[in-house]
Scaffold this motif. Structure first.
Motif, short mmCIF file in Angstrom:
data_model
loop_
_atom_site.label_atom_id
_atom_site.label_comp_id
_atom_site.label_asym_id
_atom_site.label_seq_id
_atom_site.Cartn_x
_atom_site.Cartn_y
_atom_site.Cartn_z
N MET A 177 0.85 -1.19 0.00
CA MET A 177 0.00 0.00 0.00
C MET A 177 0.89 1.25 0.00
N PRO A 178 0.63 2.19 -0.89
CA PRO A 178 1.44 3.40 -0.95
C PRO A 178 1.38 4.18 0.35
N ILE A 179 2.44 4.91 0.63
CA ILE A 179 2.50 5.74 1.82
C ILE A 179 1.82 7.06 1.51
N SER A 180 1.01 7.54 2.44
CA SER A 180 0.32 8.81 2.22
C SER A 180 1.28 9.97 2.30
N SER A 181 0.95 11.04 1.60
CA SER A 181 1.79 12.23 1.61
C SER A 181 1.91 12.77 3.03
N SER A 204 9.46 3.25 -2.16
CA SER A 204 9.43 3.42 -0.70
C SER A 204 10.72 4.07 -0.21
N LEU A 205 11.83 3.77 -0.86
CA LEU A 205 13.09 4.42 -0.51
C LEU A 205 13.03 5.90 -0.90
N TRP A 206 12.45 6.18 -2.05
CA TRP A 206 12.31 7.58 -2.47
C TRP A 206 11.41 8.34 -1.50
N GLU A 207 10.29 7.74 -1.09
CA GLU A 207 9.39 8.37 -0.13
C GLU A 207 10.12 8.67 1.17
N THR A 208 10.96 7.74 1.60
CA THR A 208 11.72 7.95 2.83
C THR A 208 12.69 9.11 2.68
N SER A 209 13.34 9.19 1.53
CA SER A 209 14.29 10.29 1.30
C SER A 209 13.57 11.64 1.31
N VAL A 210 12.37 11.67 0.76
CA VAL A 210 11.59 12.91 0.75
C VAL A 210 11.21 13.30 2.18
N SER A 211 10.83 12.32 3.00
CA SER A 211 10.46 12.60 4.38
C SER A 211 11.62 13.18 5.17
N LEU A 212 12.85 12.86 4.74
CA LEU A 212 14.05 13.33 5.42
C LEU A 212 14.68 14.54 4.74
N ASP A 213 14.09 14.97 3.61
CA ASP A 213 14.63 16.09 2.83
C ASP A 213 16.03 15.76 2.30
N ILE A 214 16.19 14.52 1.85
CA ILE A 214 17.46 14.03 1.31
C ILE A 214 17.32 13.76 -0.18
N ASN A 215 18.32 14.18 -0.95
CA ASN A 215 18.37 13.86 -2.37
C ASN A 215 18.96 12.46 -2.50
N CYS A 270 7.62 5.52 6.80
CA CYS A 270 8.25 5.27 5.51
C CYS A 270 9.23 4.11 5.58
N ILE A 271 10.04 4.09 6.62
CA ILE A 271 11.04 3.04 6.76
C ILE A 271 10.38 1.70 7.05
N LEU A 272 9.28 1.72 7.78
CA LEU A 272 8.54 0.48 7.99
C LEU A 272 8.04 -0.07 6.66
N GLN A 273 7.61 0.83 5.78
CA GLN A 273 7.16 0.42 4.45
C GLN A 273 8.32 -0.12 3.62
N VAL A 274 9.51 0.43 3.81
CA VAL A 274 10.70 -0.11 3.14
C VAL A 274 10.88 -1.58 3.53
N GLY A 275 10.68 -1.87 4.82
CA GLY A 275 10.79 -3.25 5.28
C GLY A 275 9.73 -4.15 4.66
N VAL A 276 8.52 -3.63 4.55
CA VAL A 276 7.44 -4.40 3.93
C VAL A 276 7.79 -4.73 2.48
N CYS A 277 8.28 -3.74 1.76
CA CYS A 277 8.62 -3.94 0.34
C CYS A 277 9.82 -4.87 0.17
#
Length: 251
Positions: free
Chosen positions: A1-5, A65-76, A12-19
């Motif tokens: 399931m996609p992570i909500s904005s 999911s990795l991209w979503e996590t990077s966005v949540s952390l403001d990381i490129n 986000c990291i929990l979703q990384v584990g799921v994926c």
């Protein structure tokens, strides 16, 4: 399931584990289909179209999911991968580790890189700007003007990153170790290290509540941000290497 904005980094990291788990399940199913006991020669060329689609979907979901996590952390994420690749070049000099599968600590006396000085910020030899393989310039993650890359830009960079990672492994003669099974296990290990960095962060009830995820958000300090950037980069690097080895990317 996609992570909500607006989801928290922990979510986000929990979703990384799921994926990552889904990827393992798909790879294990494909291996069983071949009636083999290992996934060491997993190649999409030998599978049915629907099986290839399942593998691609699992990898794509993990990537997003990795991209979503990077966005949540403001990381490129692209820059994080390039910074870590630069550090890895110093951790694993070709003349010391060619053809070997040793840990970087075996070379610490020669490289000066130890468990306590792996920051990609201010590491000797890491330039303030890092050149992409196509000649463009990427700003390092410690640059305040550096913003998370868009999803479209990330996808456009994948072939370039995959080729650079392949070249890094080839130069060190590591292809013989980079079987799908080994890469998936390595990827899982890095997901665990990523999760370890945030595992207790949401348990601080004195934190500021994240209204989207219902979790208290505890700010990350500069060292934690470097660590998170590196672990994200490690997982992403193994994912791209796995995709290349499985013939899913024409690097």
């Amino acid at each position: 399931m996609p992570i909500s904005s607006g989801s928290s980094t922990r979510s986000c990291i929990l979703q990384v584990g799921v994926c990552a788990g889904k990827l393992c399940a798909v790879a294990n199913t494909l291996t069983a289909t071949k009636n083999e006991t290992t996934a060491d020669d997993l190649s999409v060329a030998e599978f049915e179209t629907e099986d290839v689609h399942a593998m691609v979907l699992a990898m794509t979901e993990l990537m997003m999911s990795l991209w979503e996590t990077s966005v949540s952390l403001d990381i490129n994420l692209v820059v994080a991968v390039r910074e870590k690749l630069e550090l890895n070049k110093r951790k694993y000099p070709v003349h010391l580790c060619k053809g070997k599968a040793g840990k970087y600590t075996e070379y610490s006396k020669e490289t000066g890189v130890t468990k306590s000085n792996q920051s990609t910020v201010g590491v000797a030899g890491v330039s303030e700007t890092i050149s992409n393989s196509d000649g463009t310039i990427a700003n390092p993650t410690n640059n305040p003007n550096n913003k998370p890359i868009t999803k479209e830009a990330l996808l456009a960079e994948i072939p370039i990153l995959a080729e650079d990672i392949r070249a890094f492994a080839t130069e060190r003669e590591w292809a013989k170790y980079h079987t799908p099974r080994n890469l998936i296990l390595a990827l899982l290990g890095e997901v665990g290290e990523l999760a370890e960095l945030v595992q207790w962060k949401g348990d601080d009830r004195d934190g500021v509540t994240d209204t989207n995820a219902g979790e208290p958000t505890v700010p990350f300090d500069s060292l934690e941000m470097v660590q998170l950037s590196q672990e994200l980069a490690d997982v992403f690097t193994y994912l791209l290497r796995l995709a290349t080895v499985c013939d899913l990317i024409s690097a």
